[in-house]
Design a protein around this motif. Structure first.
Motif, PDB file in Angstrom:
ATOM      1  N   LEU A  26      -7.392  14.383   1.367  1.00  0.00           N
ATOM      2  CA  LEU A  26      -7.147  13.262   2.270  1.00  0.00           C
ATOM      3  C   LEU A  26      -6.584  12.067   1.516  1.00  0.00           C
ATOM      4  O   LEU A  26      -5.691  11.366   2.005  1.00  0.00           O
ATOM      5  CB  LEU A  26      -8.442  12.867   2.990  1.00  0.00           C
ATOM      6  CG  LEU A  26      -9.122  13.930   3.851  1.00  0.00           C
ATOM      7  CD1 LEU A  26     -10.314  13.331   4.583  1.00  0.00           C
ATOM      8  CD2 LEU A  26      -8.155  14.547   4.848  1.00  0.00           C
ATOM      9  N   ALA A  27      -7.119  11.839   0.313  1.00  0.00           N
ATOM     10  CA  ALA A  27      -6.622  10.727  -0.492  1.00  0.00           C
ATOM     11  C   ALA A  27      -5.176  10.964  -0.902  1.00  0.00           C
ATOM     12  O   ALA A  27      -4.346  10.050  -0.881  1.00  0.00           O
ATOM     13  CB  ALA A  27      -7.505  10.538  -1.722  1.00  0.00           C
ATOM     14  N   ALA A  28      -4.849  12.205  -1.257  1.00  0.00           N
ATOM     15  CA  ALA A  28      -3.482  12.524  -1.677  1.00  0.00           C
ATOM     16  C   ALA A  28      -2.494  12.327  -0.539  1.00  0.00           C
ATOM     17  O   ALA A  28      -1.329  11.983  -0.761  1.00  0.00           O
ATOM     18  CB  ALA A  28      -3.421  13.953  -2.200  1.00  0.00           C
ATOM     19  N   ALA A  29      -2.948  12.535   0.697  1.00  0.00           N
ATOM     20  CA  ALA A  29      -2.068  12.366   1.851  1.00  0.00           C
ATOM     21  C   ALA A  29      -1.660  10.911   2.047  1.00  0.00           C
ATOM     22  O   ALA A  29      -0.679  10.628   2.744  1.00  0.00           O
ATOM     23  CB  ALA A  29      -2.756  12.887   3.112  1.00  0.00           C
ATOM     24  N   ARG A  30      -2.407   9.981   1.407  1.00  0.00           N
ATOM     25  CA  ARG A  30      -2.064   8.560   1.511  1.00  0.00           C
ATOM     26  C   ARG A  30      -0.922   8.178   0.557  1.00  0.00           C
ATOM     27  O   ARG A  30      -0.443   7.058   0.590  1.00  0.00           O
ATOM     28  CB  ARG A  30      -3.302   7.710   1.202  1.00  0.00           C
ATOM     29  CG  ARG A  30      -4.474   7.927   2.155  1.00  0.00           C
ATOM     30  CD  ARG A  30      -4.179   7.378   3.535  1.00  0.00           C
ATOM     31  NE  ARG A  30      -5.296   7.544   4.452  1.00  0.00           N
ATOM     32  CZ  ARG A  30      -6.226   6.622   4.677  1.00  0.00           C
ATOM     33  NH1 ARG A  30      -6.198   5.470   4.032  1.00  0.00           N
ATOM     34  NH2 ARG A  30      -7.194   6.852   5.553  1.00  0.00           N
ATOM     35  N   GLY A  31      -0.537   9.103  -0.338  1.00  0.00           N
ATOM     36  CA  GLY A  31       0.565   8.816  -1.251  1.00  0.00           C
ATOM     37  C   GLY A  31       0.141   8.850  -2.708  1.00  0.00           C
ATOM     38  O   GLY A  31      -0.984   8.472  -3.045  1.00  0.00           O
ATOM     39  N   GLY A  32       1.039   9.286  -3.572  1.00  0.00           N
ATOM     40  CA  GLY A  32       0.750   9.359  -4.998  1.00  0.00           C
ATOM     41  C   GLY A  32      -0.042  10.590  -5.367  1.00  0.00           C
ATOM     42  O   GLY A  32      -0.561  11.312  -4.513  1.00  0.00           O
ATOM     43  N   VAL A  33      -0.151  10.825  -6.650  1.00  0.00           N
ATOM     44  CA  VAL A  33      -0.943  11.946  -7.159  1.00  0.00           C
ATOM     45  C   VAL A  33      -2.362  11.464  -7.431  1.00  0.00           C
ATOM     46  O   VAL A  33      -2.575  10.428  -8.044  1.00  0.00           O
ATOM     47  CB  VAL A  33      -0.322  12.513  -8.449  1.00  0.00           C
ATOM     48  CG1 VAL A  33      -1.207  13.613  -9.024  1.00  0.00           C
ATOM     49  CG2 VAL A  33       1.077  13.047  -8.177  1.00  0.00           C
ATOM     50  N   VAL A  34      -3.337  12.205  -6.958  1.00  0.00           N
ATOM     51  CA  VAL A  34      -4.739  11.849  -7.144  1.00  0.00           C
ATOM     52  C   VAL A  34      -5.270  12.516  -8.415  1.00  0.00           C
ATOM     53  O   VAL A  34      -5.057  13.702  -8.645  1.00  0.00           O
ATOM     54  CB  VAL A  34      -5.580  12.306  -5.928  1.00  0.00           C
ATOM     55  CG1 VAL A  34      -7.072  12.136  -6.213  1.00  0.00           C
ATOM     56  CG2 VAL A  34      -5.174  11.524  -4.692  1.00  0.00           C
ATOM     57  N   VAL A  35      -5.943  11.744  -9.248  1.00  0.00           N
ATOM     58  CA  VAL A  35      -6.642  12.284 -10.415  1.00  0.00           C
ATOM     59  C   VAL A  35      -8.085  12.543  -9.999  1.00  0.00           C
ATOM     60  O   VAL A  35      -8.783  11.630  -9.552  1.00  0.00           O
ATOM     61  CB  VAL A  35      -6.606  11.314 -11.611  1.00  0.00           C
ATOM     62  CG1 VAL A  35      -7.410  11.880 -12.774  1.00  0.00           C
ATOM     63  CG2 VAL A  35      -5.170  11.065 -12.037  1.00  0.00           C
ATOM     64  N   LEU A  36      -8.522  13.779 -10.125  1.00  0.00           N
ATOM     65  CA  LEU A  36      -9.883  14.165  -9.758  1.00  0.00           C
ATOM     66  C   LEU A  36     -10.655  14.489 -11.033  1.00  0.00           C
ATOM     67  O   LEU A  36     -10.433  15.513 -11.666  1.00  0.00           O
ATOM     68  CB  LEU A  36      -9.844  15.380  -8.822  1.00  0.00           C
ATOM     69  CG  LEU A  36     -11.188  15.954  -8.378  1.00  0.00           C
ATOM     70  CD1 LEU A  36     -11.995  14.915  -7.607  1.00  0.00           C
ATOM     71  CD2 LEU A  36     -10.975  17.207  -7.529  1.00  0.00           C
ATOM     72  N   GLN A  37     -11.548  13.591 -11.429  1.00  0.00           N
ATOM     73  CA  GLN A  37     -12.339  13.774 -12.648  1.00  0.00           C
ATOM     74  C   GLN A  37     -13.674  14.428 -12.292  1.00  0.00           C
ATOM     75  O   GLN A  37     -14.445  13.884 -11.499  1.00  0.00           O
ATOM     76  CB  GLN A  37     -12.594  12.432 -13.335  1.00  0.00           C
ATOM     77  CG  GLN A  37     -11.368  11.860 -14.045  1.00  0.00           C
ATOM     78  CD  GLN A  37     -11.746  10.690 -14.922  1.00  0.00           C
ATOM     79  OE1 GLN A  37     -12.210   9.667 -14.429  1.00  0.00           O
ATOM     80  NE2 GLN A  37     -11.550  10.832 -16.216  1.00  0.00           N
TER      81      GLN A  37
END
Length: 262
Positions: A26-37
């Motif tokens: 869902l966060a990625a759908a807002r734009g940009g690449v998401v870093v998941l730590q």
């Protein structure tokens, strides 16, 4: 390397990471690449997220061995994402199975746990293979409420004597040593005590017809894979499992055959 839009990081247990990693999509759908730590035991498993496979989510290691993540503009703990997205019971994100096992590892696991009970035949001559059922009975003993969720494997003896079932332990840690104390009339394969990480455990779960577990990361793993799972819960269970319903909105449909033992 692509510029990241935000960094999401695990903050509590492995089960929490598995349950809430779906919000990375869902966060990625807002734009940009998401870093998941995430923690080391789930790092390889998180690579099976569809958003990670297509490059929208970049999985990074959290903790002492963590590498420096790429630059990001926003940061959020995983457990805070339901509030960020205004999640309600009817809007819990459920894209279907969102984590998966490596097919090669699953085949290896299947070959290591052949049927113990013979394949039976009905009066018509049709073969009926025994069910493959995974069990886990104890969680992390360092968890402050572990007494309310963990048990001894001996407590499950009446269940383990059920006919036409091949039992496979998904138990890890010291509790897995209890298998050696089972009565001679009961046999349970040790399927996961030597797993290096939860990607290997997922491979075993992929071979099973059903998982029966207490409130541990195994419950979240089976649910995330949309595998049938029954969850043994205390009378006053954790908030995520609800109190008045037999299933949880977090892992509905097939993945949520969750049965509250209250």
């Amino acid at each position: 390397m692509k510029a990241a839009g935000c960094c999401l990081h695990a903050e509590q247990g492995l089960g929490d990471t598995i349950q809430f990693c779906r919000y990375a999509t869902l966060a990625a759908a807002r734009g940009g690449v998401v870093v998941l730590q995430v923690q080391p035991p789930v790092e390889r498993l998180m690579a099976s997220l569809a958003a990670a496979r297509c490059g929208q989510v970049e999985v990074a290691l959290l903790g002492e061995r963590a590498s420096v993540p790429p630059a990001f503009d926003l940061e959020c703990p995983l457990m805070s994402l339901p509030a960020v997205f205004g999640t309600r019971l009817e809007t819990v994100p459920w894209p279907g199975a969102y984590l998966a096992a490596d097919p090669r590892l699953a085949l290896e696991k299947r070959m290591r746990t052949p049927y113990v009970r013979p394949i039976s035949r009905s009066g018509s001559g049709l073969a009926h293979r025994p069910l493959r059922v995974g069990i886990a009975w104890a969680g992390n003993p360092r968890y402050k409420a572990d007494r309310q969720r963990s048990m001894e494997v001996g407590t499950l003896l009446p269940l383990l004597r059920t006919p036409n079932i091949n039992w496979i332990s998904l138990q890890k840690g010291e509790a897995a040593e209890q298998l050696s104390c089972l009565a001679g009339s009961v046999f349970v394969w040790d399927g996961s005590s030597a797993d290096k990480d939860l990607a290997e455990t997922a491979a075993m779960v992929a071979t099973l017809d059903l998982v029966i577990t207490t409130d541990t990361c195994i419950a979240h793993l089976a649910g995330a894979m949309a595998r049938p799972v029954w969850i043994l819960l205390p009378h006053l269970s954790d908030w995520r499992w609800m109190q008045e319903i037999e299933t949880t909105p977090g892992i509905p449909r097939r993945g949520s055959s969750a049965s509250a033992a209250r």
